[in-house]
Design a protein around this motif. Structure first.
Motif, PDB file in Angstrom:
ATOM      1  N   ASP A 214      11.517  64.659 -16.945  1.00  0.00           N
ATOM      2  CA  ASP A 214      11.703  65.937 -16.955  1.00  0.00           C
ATOM      3  C   ASP A 214      12.552  66.721 -16.025  1.00  0.00           C
ATOM      4  O   ASP A 214      12.090  67.016 -14.847  1.00  0.00           O
ATOM      5  CB  ASP A 214      10.290  66.719 -17.208  1.00  0.00           C
ATOM      6  CG  ASP A 214      10.588  68.377 -17.706  1.00  0.00           C
ATOM      7  OD1 ASP A 214      11.634  68.903 -17.754  1.00  0.00           O
ATOM      8  OD2 ASP A 214       9.463  68.687 -18.328  1.00  0.00           O
ATOM      9  N   SER A 216      14.010  69.341 -15.611  1.00  0.00           N
ATOM     10  CA  SER A 216      13.522  70.751 -15.348  1.00  0.00           C
ATOM     11  C   SER A 216      12.185  71.117 -14.375  1.00  0.00           C
ATOM     12  O   SER A 216      12.076  72.029 -13.786  1.00  0.00           O
ATOM     13  CB  SER A 216      13.555  71.736 -16.413  1.00  0.00           C
ATOM     14  OG  SER A 216      12.359  71.394 -17.313  1.00  0.00           O
ATOM     15  N   SER A 217      11.204  70.139 -14.365  1.00  0.00           N
ATOM     16  CA  SER A 217      10.055  70.124 -13.876  1.00  0.00           C
ATOM     17  C   SER A 217       9.865  68.893 -13.217  1.00  0.00           C
ATOM     18  O   SER A 217       9.261  67.870 -13.710  1.00  0.00           O
ATOM     19  CB  SER A 217       9.102  70.412 -14.586  1.00  0.00           C
ATOM     20  OG  SER A 217       7.659  70.435 -14.127  1.00  0.00           O
TER      21      SER A 217
END
Length: 329
Positions: A214, A216-217
């Motif tokens: 992921d 973004s995270s």
């Protein structure tokens, strides 16, 4: 053979590194600086310099080249008495060409059919894999990817350690020049359930387990990856972005990287492993262990070579600096 108890026993290949001086190119230089480096031995060397008893397992040629490796690791107080003699086998090499933009650094390996690639399970000193002989066993994906026999040796070592009640740690350390992502996953995934500690670079999760990635995270990435190793303490390194830890119970911790004026990045992940594993063996809590890993990694970035030439006094001074990094939970 004595009955010494070791804090950590590590298995893996160590190479001779040849580097042209003064930022010269490989095809430009008339000579090379020779150093010693290998994933597990880099980690053990830094830990030995911090006062831990460390034994390195491998296979080396019985030659001046093999002696260079033995002498270097002894210099850092790593015990090499259990290394398997490799006769006239070849010594693994790698060439490092440092670069400055726009010229990029590059690494060229010359390790095929090396002594370590020929190591077999029968070469393991089974007396070390007995209850009480070691507090931790450590190896890496590099060792598993070297050759079929090296992989069998590492897997047997993990099995022996587990049978003896010795906790196991693994640094994924994916090297695409050794094996494909598919081959690495097929080998690694059955082993992940055997590990108390698993260290993995964020980029390796992206390369090997893209379904967990992921962008973004980092926290979401690690939680998804936990499905492959639900019982392991997971430590994901993120370079200049620091590191994140996830416990089997789901507790999450993060540390920022220490500020470092980079001299050489090679060996930085191994240095982080040395700092984290040494703190884990000392019984420090997870935030302290992450911070110690980040500190040793930063010290390595600021020095040349593959090994973090750090000592306990330098580490404590760095850890005492409240401005060095910010720890978050």
């Amino acid at each position: 053979m004595d009955n010494q108890v070791y804090d950590i026993v590590g298995l893996g290949e160590t190479l001779l590194r040849l580097t042209p001086p003064k930022l010269e190119r490989l095809d430009q230089s008339a000579g090379f600086d020779v150093q010693v480096g290998g994933c597990e031995s880099n980690t053990l060397s830094a830990m030995a310099r911090l006062g831990f008893s460390c034994a390195w397992l491998s296979r080396l040629p019985e030659s001046e080249l093999g002696d260079r490796v033995r002498q270097t690791l002894r210099q850092h107080n790593v015990d090499v008495q259990h290394v398997c003699p490799g006769g006239d086998d070849r010594m693994g090499l790698y060439f490092y060409e440092p670069g400055r933009a726009p010229h990029l650094s590059q690494v060229i390996y010359d390790r095929a059919d090396s002594a370590m690639a020929r190591m077999t399970p029968a070469d393991l000193p089974t007396a070390l894999f007995q209850p009480g002989r070691a507090r931790l066993f450590h190896t890496s994906g590099i060792t598993l990817g070297l050759s079929a026999s090296a992989s069998a040796t590492a897997q047997q070592a993990l099995k022996l350690a587990r049978s003896a009640g010795i906790p196991c740690s693994l640094d994924i350390n994916f090297r695409q020049r050794l094996w494909s992502a598919r081959q690495a996953r097929q080998c690694l995934e059955p082993l992940l359930g055997q590990l108390e500690l698993l260290l993995v670079a964020e980029r390796d999760i992206q390369a090997l387990w893209p379904e967990a990635w992921d962008a973004s995270s980092p926290e979401a990435t690690l939680r998804r990856f936990q499905g492959f190793a639900p019982n392991s303490l997971l430590v994901m390194t993120r370079g200049s972005a620091g590191a994140t830890l996830l416990t089997p119970a789901g507790e999450l911790y993060r540390v920022d990287a220490f500020v470092a004026r980079e001299v050489e990045r090679l060996g930085g992940g191994d240095a982080f492993a040395a700092g984290f594993l040494s703190a884990w063996l000392e019984g420090k809590d997870y935030p302290q262990a992450l911070r110690q890993g980040a500190a040793v990694a930063a010290f390595k970035y600021a020095t040349p070579g593959d090994i973090a030439w750090i000592n306990r006094r330098q580490l404590e001074r760095l850890l005492a600096d409240p401005a060095a990094t910010e720890l978050c939970r």
